[in-house]
Design an enzyme around this catalytic site. Structure first.
Site, mmCIF file in Angstrom:
data_model
loop_
_atom_site.group_PDB
_atom_site.id
_atom_site.type_symbol
_atom_site.label_atom_id
_atom_site.label_comp_id
_atom_site.label_asym_id
_atom_site.label_seq_id
_atom_site.Cartn_x
_atom_site.Cartn_y
_atom_site.Cartn_z
ATOM 1 N N LYS A 41 46.547 28.023 42.520
ATOM 2 C CA LYS A 41 47.089 29.187 41.999
ATOM 3 C C LYS A 41 46.190 29.749 40.851
ATOM 4 O O LYS A 41 46.074 30.785 40.786
ATOM 5 C CB LYS A 41 48.428 28.756 41.438
ATOM 6 C CG LYS A 41 49.478 28.910 42.329
ATOM 7 C CD LYS A 41 49.630 29.935 43.503
ATOM 8 C CE LYS A 41 50.732 29.888 44.457
ATOM 9 N NZ LYS A 41 50.735 31.239 45.325
ATOM 10 N N TYR A 69 48.765 22.198 43.494
ATOM 11 C CA TYR A 69 49.388 23.542 43.521
ATOM 12 C C TYR A 69 48.691 24.118 42.615
ATOM 13 O O TYR A 69 48.467 25.450 42.815
ATOM 14 C CB TYR A 69 50.903 23.108 43.564
ATOM 15 C CG TYR A 69 51.522 24.591 43.307
ATOM 16 C CD1 TYR A 69 51.598 25.528 44.726
ATOM 17 C CD2 TYR A 69 52.206 24.759 42.483
ATOM 18 C CE1 TYR A 69 52.224 26.571 44.686
ATOM 19 C CE2 TYR A 69 52.936 26.156 42.514
ATOM 20 C CZ TYR A 69 52.944 26.873 43.410
ATOM 21 O OH TYR A 69 53.646 28.005 43.313
ATOM 22 N N SER A 104 51.238 34.694 42.036
ATOM 23 C CA SER A 104 50.580 33.364 41.502
ATOM 24 C C SER A 104 51.733 32.467 41.143
ATOM 25 O O SER A 104 52.584 32.358 41.585
ATOM 26 C CB SER A 104 49.406 33.661 40.119
ATOM 27 O OG SER A 104 49.105 32.515 39.594
ATOM 28 N N SER A 105 51.522 31.777 39.898
ATOM 29 C CA SER A 105 52.563 30.898 39.425
ATOM 30 C C SER A 105 52.191 30.373 37.998
ATOM 31 O O SER A 105 51.114 30.202 37.665
ATOM 32 C CB SER A 105 52.617 29.640 40.133
ATOM 33 O OG SER A 105 53.606 28.369 39.689
#
Length: 260
Positions: free
Chosen positions: A167, A163, A149-150
């Protein structure tokens, strides 16, 4: 004598998407060093040599690996990765699936195009959904699915409307699948959530974006720096081990404490 058998991945087969460089390459190599056989996925022809170098490093560590060129954004190519893993497998099963491949183009809301939206969701969300569907008939009891993920999923970073949303969708999938698939297939589903990492993608990002991120990096609790891929890959590998059997539906901090 120390006993670390719970961290050993010998005899297991893994698929790592987007494994030709950056975090994906580090994960593939880390899994190989722990004994797993690894499908090194890559997309474009220009990545083929980098992917081959990853395979070589895994083989030098004493494990098996194979290349698989396939686009995760194209659901018709998911079977290529599954078939490559089954050819590599010693058990006829797939034990580990790492969803790492992703697009991450920065764009403020007024710059978001339908094409940018579609390509990101195709790669980052649709791809993992349909690749997982393709793997499930072959997944082993005790199998592991891990998303990369982020921090963008929760931090609200300017320029990451699309983005960040993809995620957040990955983390939602992990929570849902942990419940939906856990007992049915005997597997766990988790995420790791890196912040800024010293990869090609970071170096190629907009200079203004990196300047904007500088105060956040300076305030990172673990250390005032961005991560190296070696900070991330062992956490992913841990979630693939027997020792992580009681962790599912979770997000493991891989961002130096930017958030948990």
């Amino acid at each position: 004598m120390p006993d670390f058998k719970g961290l050993d991945l010998s005899g297991k087969t893994a698929i790592v998407t987007g494994a030709s460089r950056g975090i994906g390459a580090a994960i593939a190599i880390q899994l190989g060093r722990r004994g797993a056989s690894v499908v090194v996925n890559y997309n474009s022809d220009k990545s083929s040599q980098r992917a081959a170098n990853v395979v070589k490093k895994i083989e030098e560590a004493g494990s098996k690996a194979t290349l698989c060129q396939a686009s995760v954004a194209d659901i018709n190519q998911a079977s290529k990765m599954v078939d490559a893993a089954l050819r590599l497998s010693q058990t006829g099963k797939i034990e580990i699936l790492i969803h790492n491949a992703a697009l991450g183009v920065d764009a403020n809301l007024d710059q978001v195009t339908e094409e940018l939206f579609q390509t990101h969701f195709d790669t980052n969300v649709k791809g993992p959904v349909f690749l997982t569907k393709a793997v499930l008939p072959h997944i082993a009891r005790g199998g592991r699915i891990v998303f990369v993920s982020s921090a963008a999923a929760r931090l609200g970073v300017a320029g990451q409307t699309v983005y960040g949303a993809t995620k957040a969708a990955n983390e939602s999938c992990a929570r849902v699948w942990a419940k939906e698939l856990g007992q049915l297939y005997g597997i766990t589903v988790n995420c790791v959530n890196p912040g800024p990492v010293a990869t090609d993608q970071w170096q190629e990002s907009d200079e203004q974006f990196r300047q904007d991120m500088s105060p956040l990096i300076e305030e990172t609790p673990a250390a005032a720096r961005i991560a190296e891929v070696e900070d991330i890959a062992p956490l992913v590998a841990f979630l693939c081990t027997e020792d992580a059997r009681w962790t599912t539906g979770g997000v493991l901090c891989a961002n130096g404490g930017l958030y948990n």
